[in-house]
Write a protein that holds these residues in place. Structure first.
Motif, PDB file in Angstrom:
ATOM      1  N   ILE A 333      22.763  64.634  79.661  1.00 15.28           N
ATOM      2  CA  ILE A 333      21.655  64.997  80.358  1.00 15.28           C
ATOM      3  C   ILE A 333      21.846  66.127  81.532  1.00 15.28           C
ATOM      4  CG2 ILE A 333      21.939  63.401  82.207  1.00 15.28           C
ATOM      5  CD1 ILE A 333      18.885  62.540  82.302  1.00 15.28           C
ATOM      6  N   LYS A 334      21.052  66.937  81.758  1.00 14.57           N
ATOM      7  CA  LYS A 334      21.205  68.067  82.368  1.00 14.57           C
ATOM      8  C   LYS A 334      20.586  67.627  83.778  1.00 14.57           C
ATOM      9  CE  LYS A 334      18.339  71.538  82.509  1.00 14.57           C
ATOM     10  NZ  LYS A 334      18.019  72.828  81.822  1.00 14.57           N
ATOM     11  N   VAL A 335      21.284  67.749  84.880  1.00 14.98           N
ATOM     12  CA  VAL A 335      20.788  67.524  86.320  1.00 14.98           C
ATOM     13  C   VAL A 335      20.561  68.925  87.062  1.00 14.98           C
ATOM     14  CG1 VAL A 335      20.951  66.259  88.584  1.00 14.98           C
ATOM     15  CG2 VAL A 335      22.238  65.429  86.260  1.00 14.98           C
ATOM     16  N   PRO A 336      19.243  69.449  87.090  1.00 14.42           N
ATOM     17  CA  PRO A 336      18.990  70.666  87.653  1.00 14.42           C
ATOM     18  C   PRO A 336      19.384  70.604  89.120  1.00 14.42           C
ATOM     19  CG  PRO A 336      17.162  69.965  86.389  1.00 14.42           C
ATOM     20  CD  PRO A 336      18.052  68.666  86.631  1.00 14.42           C
ATOM     21  N   GLY A 337      20.346  71.601  89.562  1.00 15.35           N
ATOM     22  CA  GLY A 337      20.869  71.788  90.810  1.00 15.35           C
ATOM     23  C   GLY A 337      21.903  70.834  91.177  1.00 15.35           C
ATOM     24  N   GLY A 338      22.361  69.950  89.991  1.00 17.53           N
ATOM     25  CA  GLY A 338      23.406  68.986  90.263  1.00 17.53           C
ATOM     26  C   GLY A 338      24.601  69.511  90.656  1.00 17.53           C
ATOM     27  N   ALA A 339      25.028  70.729  90.505  1.00 12.72           N
ATOM     28  CA  ALA A 339      26.157  71.333  90.691  1.00 12.72           C
ATOM     29  C   ALA A 339      26.840  71.141  91.859  1.00 12.72           C
ATOM     30  CB  ALA A 339      26.680  72.816  90.080  1.00 12.72           C
ATOM     31  N   SER A 340      25.888  70.951  92.769  1.00 10.99           N
ATOM     32  CA  SER A 340      26.099  71.213  94.601  1.00 10.99           C
ATOM     33  C   SER A 340      26.338  69.753  94.811  1.00 10.99           C
ATOM     34  CB  SER A 340      24.927  71.817  95.125  1.00 10.99           C
ATOM     35  OG  SER A 340      23.766  71.154  95.031  1.00 10.99           O
ATOM     36  N   TYR A 341      26.204  68.705  93.980  1.00 17.35           N
ATOM     37  CA  TYR A 341      26.309  67.365  94.312  1.00 17.35           C
ATOM     38  C   TYR A 341      27.851  67.282  94.961  1.00 17.35           C
ATOM     39  CZ  TYR A 341      22.196  65.484  92.167  1.00 17.35           C
ATOM     40  OH  TYR A 341      20.789  65.388  91.905  1.00 17.35           O
ATOM     41  N   THR A 342      27.728  66.285  96.147  1.00 18.89           N
ATOM     42  CA  THR A 342      29.113  66.184  96.648  1.00 18.89           C
ATOM     43  C   THR A 342      29.980  64.954  95.877  1.00 18.89           C
ATOM     44  OG1 THR A 342      28.485  63.971  97.900  1.00 18.89           O
ATOM     45  CG2 THR A 342      28.281  66.309  99.160  1.00 18.89           C
ATOM     46  N   ARG A 343      31.303  64.903  96.018  1.00 16.84           N
ATOM     47  CA  ARG A 343      31.971  63.932  95.217  1.00 16.84           C
ATOM     48  C   ARG A 343      31.350  62.686  95.577  1.00 16.84           C
ATOM     49  NH1 ARG A 343      37.478  63.730  93.714  1.00 16.84           N
ATOM     50  NH2 ARG A 343      37.765  61.917  92.670  1.00 16.84           N
ATOM     51  N   LYS A 344      30.948  62.173  96.635  1.00 20.67           N
ATOM     52  CA  LYS A 344      30.563  60.871  96.878  1.00 20.67           C
ATOM     53  C   LYS A 344      29.192  60.778  96.019  1.00 20.67           C
ATOM     54  CE  LYS A 344      28.556  57.841 100.394  1.00 20.67           C
ATOM     55  NZ  LYS A 344      28.092  57.744 101.713  1.00 20.67           N
ATOM     56  N   GLU A 345      28.328  61.788  95.957  1.00 19.00           N
ATOM     57  CA  GLU A 345      27.118  61.558  95.254  1.00 19.00           C
ATOM     58  C   GLU A 345      27.687  61.474  93.632  1.00 19.00           C
ATOM     59  OE1 GLU A 345      23.688  64.155  97.281  1.00 19.00           O
ATOM     60  OE2 GLU A 345      25.527  65.270  96.697  1.00 19.00           O
ATOM     61  N   VAL A 346      28.428  62.304  93.141  1.00 19.06           N
ATOM     62  CA  VAL A 346      28.897  61.812  91.676  1.00 19.06           C
ATOM     63  C   VAL A 346      29.349  60.769  91.374  1.00 19.06           C
ATOM     64  CG1 VAL A 346      29.868  63.095  89.739  1.00 19.06           C
ATOM     65  CG2 VAL A 346      28.950  64.385  91.394  1.00 19.06           C
ATOM     66  N   ASP A 347      30.066  60.269  92.330  1.00 13.18           N
ATOM     67  CA  ASP A 347      30.852  58.661  92.326  1.00 13.18           C
ATOM     68  C   ASP A 347      29.863  57.608  92.295  1.00 13.18           C
ATOM     69  OD1 ASP A 347      33.259  59.928  92.376  1.00 13.18           O
ATOM     70  OD2 ASP A 347      33.835  59.529  94.247  1.00 13.18           O
ATOM     71  N   GLU A 348      28.642  58.003  93.223  1.00 12.02           N
ATOM     72  CA  GLU A 348      27.644  57.045  93.037  1.00 12.02           C
ATOM     73  C   GLU A 348      26.962  56.645  91.750  1.00 12.02           C
ATOM     74  OE1 GLU A 348      25.004  58.068  95.992  1.00 12.02           O
ATOM     75  OE2 GLU A 348      26.286  57.224  97.741  1.00 12.02           O
ATOM     76  N   LEU A 349      26.683  57.737  90.943  1.00 13.15           N
ATOM     77  CA  LEU A 349      26.122  57.953  89.746  1.00 13.15           C
ATOM     78  C   LEU A 349      27.080  57.562  88.760  1.00 13.15           C
ATOM     79  CD1 LEU A 349      24.570  61.634  89.809  1.00 13.15           C
ATOM     80  CD2 LEU A 349      23.327  59.356  90.305  1.00 13.15           C
ATOM     81  N   THR A 350      28.130  57.581  88.902  1.00 10.21           N
ATOM     82  CA  THR A 350      29.140  57.225  87.896  1.00 10.21           C
ATOM     83  C   THR A 350      29.338  55.566  88.107  1.00 10.21           C
ATOM     84  OG1 THR A 350      30.566  59.017  88.139  1.00 10.21           O
ATOM     85  CG2 THR A 350      31.688  57.186  87.168  1.00 10.21           C
ATOM     86  N   GLU A 351      29.216  55.339  89.218  1.00  6.22           N
ATOM     87  CA  GLU A 351      29.307  53.764  89.237  1.00  6.22           C
ATOM     88  C   GLU A 351      27.982  52.941  88.873  1.00  6.22           C
ATOM     89  OE1 GLU A 351      30.775  49.910  90.261  1.00  6.22           O
ATOM     90  OE2 GLU A 351      31.731  51.864  90.402  1.00  6.22           O
TER      91      GLU A 351
END
Length: 603
Positions: A333-351
């Motif tokens: 899935i493509k997340v528009p503008g998601g390249a600027s997410y912080t490590r914490k934000e990406v970790d939350e999605l992963t969890e």
């Protein structure tokens, strides 16, 4: 305008400046009391609204004395005169906000204890268990009251719409025969017939088909249904559906009627909402699963899911290779503008993905300058990674997320992740109603546990006539004449054109590994009826509770049911389920055999 009754000549929601100088009698609950050191103001509330009452010691000492004693939720009767409020004191948020009642007489009809939670404010969060225990108090609050009123209007609009089109509202029995229909039955033991049971209906499915055999042609019912299954936010052990059946119809006839009716309901009962697309889009079952990972997609936003299994086979990335070797898939899935997410934000999605069964998320960030940041770059050539970016139409600033697992896990995880991302990206318009049809369902799926074919929806669904010959050779590739109606990510209804030929219906049962004796015992009445000239027929059922939930912008159906059960199927108000005395059990030829408790439960 409410009709006059003994305790009131008007309601608390109807008086305006046109009623100034009119003598009236109001009755209701004290919503709020304000003592201004002489003048006492009461906000008097009933189902219809709220009216301000002013008690002046100089004009009516008796009414003022009683007003000094009342408290919130006291039931009072007020006799007085309608007066225009002083300039600058109007409340334009109320229908009655330009007037007040100057009290002449007042009577306390019933006092009230201090309520376990505030009634006059919906802004204060109250534990749901407390609200359900005191549901009669909860119903006085404006939010729940408005939901119940909306439910009434929706159901009335349904009845009016169908009545104008020749439908008959026909009641069907609540005590029925237990037959396999997909969920666990609620059973009712018979006192007169030792060891035998009725079942509460999971739906009136068989009865509405028999009404078509009976020549009723167009039937509907606001039907109560019962299913003993695990609860969810949009599910209750007892629920209400608009049940509908028509004779001599095709799939298009039923879908056209329902589409028109839903547009009518939205425009009539929630005119502030807008329908995203007309006519409603149609997705095949396969398209819905491929693009959205579910057969009930939310189309208020885009964010499609894209399979890249063919591209993921390139390179040496072990996560992708392992999933594909196990006959799984890779989907993203493509997340528009998601390249600027912080490590914490990406970790939350992963969890979040892990809680749904994924092993993790594979990330590919497209930096603002176009460079790619991903573990894939270590195991694939630049061209192979770019092919994946192109497949998802990635742009600088986007984040691409992938799940590599079984088809079921990929779809379930990305379906849920898609909704979560839409909420985070604020892509959802709360006033939009995105309706669509999902069609072209398979007639069967194969149940690996039971080692048999099972109906995708129910065993009464008709099928593409050109596919009937596949029943003997290829049952899993038969198109059912089944259609589901989806609204904002919820299945709000489903139906089909039915089988009306006894031998064909018998064949379906036999493919589900039912023997002749079982078929005769459970469905012999239907098969016999079909032998007396059953017309072609089809229908649909709409979930009234889910529909009202969506119209009312609620997150669970308990908020639109007057007296719901909890998520664990308990009635906190009445205390049900509950034990019964031994005499009742004896009359019903029953004996309770309790399950032994394990040590953990006992502790």
């Amino acid at each position: 305008m409410a009709f006059e009754v003994h305790y009131r000549t008007a309601t608390c929601g109807e008086l305006t400046v046109e009623d100034v100088d009119r003598e009236v009698v109001l009755s209701g609950w004290v919503n709020r009391r304000r003592d201004h050191g002489g003048l006492i103001f009461l906000d008097l509330r009933d189902r219809y609204g709220l009216t301000q009452v002013i008690c002046d010691p100089e004009r009516s000492g008796g009414a003022h004395k009683i007003a000094s004693d009342v408290r919130s939720e006291y039931v009072v009767q007020v006799k007085g005169v309608v007066s225009r409020r002083l300039p600058g004191t109007e409340n334009h948020q109320l229908e009655t906000g330009e007037i007040e009642i100057v009290a002449q007489e007042m009577e306390i009809l019933n006092a009230s204890r201090t309520t376990p939670f505030p009634i006059n404010s919906d802004a204060i969060q109250v534990d749901e268990s407390l609200r359900l225990k005191y549901r009669y108090l909860d119903l006085r609050r404006s939010r729940l009251r408005d939901n119940i009123v909306l439910r009434h209007r929706i159901v009335k609009a349904m009845r009016d719409y169908l009545d104008e089109r020749g439908f008959l509202e026909i009641e069907t029995p609540i005590l029925m025969k237990s037959t396999p229909e997909g969920a666990r039955d609620y059973l009712v033991p018979s006192r007169l017939y030792d060891g035998e049971f009725y079942a509460l209906p999971q739906s009136p499915q068989q009865l509405k088909q028999l009404l078509m055999v009976g020549g009723m042609d167009r039937y509907f019912q606001i039907a109560r249904c019962f299913r003993d299954e695990d609860q969810r936010a949009d599910r209750q052990p007892e629920f209400t559906q608009l049940d509908l059946e028509m004779s001599f119809v095709s799939e298009e006839d039923v879908m056209s009627l329902m589409e028109d009716m839903l547009i009518f309901l939205i425009e009539k009962t929630v005119p502030q909402k807008h329908i995203k697309a007309r006519p409603f889009p149609r997705l095949s079952f396969k398209e819905a699963m491929d693009r959205y990972g579910t057969d009930h997609p939310d189309l208020r936003f885009d964010l499609p899911l894209i399979e890249i299994s063919d591209l993921a086979s390139a390179g040496t990335f072990g996560v992708f290779k392992s999933a594909l070797a196990a006959q799984g898939m890779v989907k993203g899935i493509k997340v528009p503008g998601g390249a600027s997410y912080t490590r914490k934000e990406v970790d939350e999605l992963t969890e979040f993905a892990r809680t749904l069964g994924a092993k993790g998320l594979v990330q590919l960030a497209i930096q603002s300058d176009g460079t790619l940041k991903s573990p894939l770059t270590k195991f694939m050539t630049a061209e192979e990674v770019q092919a994946i970016v192109n497949r998802l139409e990635g742009q600088p600033g986007d984040l691409l997320l992938f799940v590599a697992d079984s088809v079921k896990v990929c779809n379930e995880v990305l379906f849920r992740l898609r909704v979560k991302l839409a909420e985070r990206l604020k892509l959802i318009d709360p006033q939009e109603m995105a309706l669509c049809w999902v069609v072209d369902f398979p007639l069967f799926h194969y149940d690996e546990d039971l080692q048999r074919y099972d109906a995708e929806h129910n065993p009464f669904s008709g099928m593409d006539e050109t596919h009937i010959e596949r029943l003997n050779s290829d049952p899993l590739n038969i198109r059912a004449k089944q259609y589901d109606i989806i609204c904002n990510g919820y299945e709000v209804g489903g139906g089909s054109v039915r089988i009306n030929v006894a031998e064909l219906q018998r064949k379906i049962f036999s493919l589900m590994k039912m023997n002749d004796e079982q078929i005769h015992e459970q469905f012999g009445h239907m098969l016999e009826a079909f032998e007396y000239g059953a017309p072609p027929h089809g229908g649909i059922a709409l979930g009234v509770d889910r529909l009202v939930m969506l119209f009312a912008d609620e997150e669970n159906i308990r908020e639109v049911i007057a007296f719901p059960k909890t998520q664990s199927a308990q009635d906190l108000l009445m205390g049900a389920p509950s034990p019964v005395d031994e005499k009742q059990l004896t009359e019903l030829h029953l004996q309770v055999r309790r399950q032994p408790q394990n040590q953990e439960t006992r502790s």
